[in-house]
Design a protein around this motif. Structure first.
Motif, PDB file in Angstrom:
ATOM      1  N   UNK A   1     -23.317  34.775  18.908  1.00 25.18           N
ATOM      2  CA  UNK A   1     -23.467  34.189  17.572  1.00 25.18           C
ATOM      3  C   UNK A   1     -23.925  35.190  16.508  1.00 25.18           C
ATOM      4  N   UNK A   2     -24.630  36.258  16.898  1.00 29.04           N
ATOM      5  CA  UNK A   2     -25.135  37.207  15.920  1.00 29.04           C
ATOM      6  C   UNK A   2     -24.105  38.238  15.483  1.00 29.04           C
ATOM      7  N   UNK A   3     -22.927  38.272  16.108  1.00 32.48           N
ATOM      8  CA  UNK A   3     -21.910  39.243  15.721  1.00 32.48           C
ATOM      9  C   UNK A   3     -21.147  38.704  14.519  1.00 32.48           C
ATOM     10  N   UNK A   4     -21.247  39.427  13.430  1.00 32.54           N
ATOM     11  CA  UNK A   4     -20.624  39.037  12.171  1.00 32.54           C
ATOM     12  C   UNK A   4     -19.221  39.628  12.100  1.00 32.54           C
TER      13      UNK A   4
ATOM     14  N   UNK B   1     -14.812  32.880  11.024  1.00 36.27           N
ATOM     15  CA  UNK B   1     -15.521  32.989  12.291  1.00 36.27           C
ATOM     16  C   UNK B   1     -14.662  33.700  13.325  1.00 36.27           C
ATOM     17  N   UNK B   2     -15.288  34.615  14.032  1.00 39.53           N
ATOM     18  CA  UNK B   2     -14.680  35.259  15.181  1.00 39.53           C
ATOM     19  C   UNK B   2     -15.092  34.426  16.387  1.00 39.53           C
TER      20      UNK B   2
ATOM     21  N   UNK C   1      -6.419  42.823  13.260  1.00 33.27           N
ATOM     22  CA  UNK C   1      -7.112  44.102  13.152  1.00 33.27           C
ATOM     23  C   UNK C   1      -8.525  44.056  13.734  1.00 33.27           C
ATOM     24  N   UNK C   2      -9.087  42.874  13.939  1.00 31.72           N
ATOM     25  CA  UNK C   2     -10.403  42.775  14.584  1.00 31.72           C
ATOM     26  C   UNK C   2     -10.356  43.335  16.000  1.00 31.72           C
TER      27      UNK C   2
END
Length: 153
Positions: free
Chosen positions: A6-9, A25-26, A66-67
């Motif tokens: 959850x902390x990965x932006x 959201x990823x 691209x992510x």
């Protein structure tokens, strides 16, 4: 596919910022796949008469694709720290079919799958296939080529 913490932006994986950020959201990411979501709002760029235009849908697909590639420029310990500066380009749109356009208020889900990549320490050249859907409706399917490289200070 590995789920994200959850902390990965998502902003750690993309250089885009509002109003050009078309991923909210990823949902999940691995070395070869990514799943993202984006809710169309009335004030979203490329919304006309309550409909998200083709150009916005393609940009959402490109950012989601691209992510996958962008994550290779980050060490796992760096997700909460300083962001590596990267620049990415769509080097070719090999194929894009748009079947329908989403409307304001709808959430779209984009799934990207890495087809192939060639990477050095400084850049990556990759081909990614993707689909964008809303619920059971396929909106877009395509194959895009990307070049992503680190920006030197």
């Amino acid at each position: 596919m590995k789920s994200t913490m959850p902390h990965i932006d998502i902003k750690n994986f993309l250089p885009h910022r509002d109003p050009m950020l078309f991923v909210h959201q990823l949902v999940a990411i691995s070395e070869e796949e990514a799943t993202t979501t984006f809710t169309i709002r009335e004030d979203t760029l490329f919304v006309t008469n309550g409909t998200f235009a083709e150009s916005g849908l393609i940009e959402n697909a490109a950012q989601s694709c691209s992510a996958i590639i962008g994550q290779r420029f980050f060490e796992e310990d760096d997700y909460e720290g300083e962001r590596t500066k990267v620049i990415g380009y769509i080097s070719a749109i090999k194929k894009v079919q748009i079947h329908a356009l989403p409307e304001v208020g709808q959430q779209i889900v984009t799934q990207a799958q890495l087809v192939n990549t060639m990477q050095t320490e400084a850049f990556a050249v990759s081909t990614v296939q993707c689909t964008v859907s809303h619920e059971d409706t396929l909106l877009l399917e395509g194959t895009l080529n990307f070049i992503i490289h680190e920006v030197t200070p």
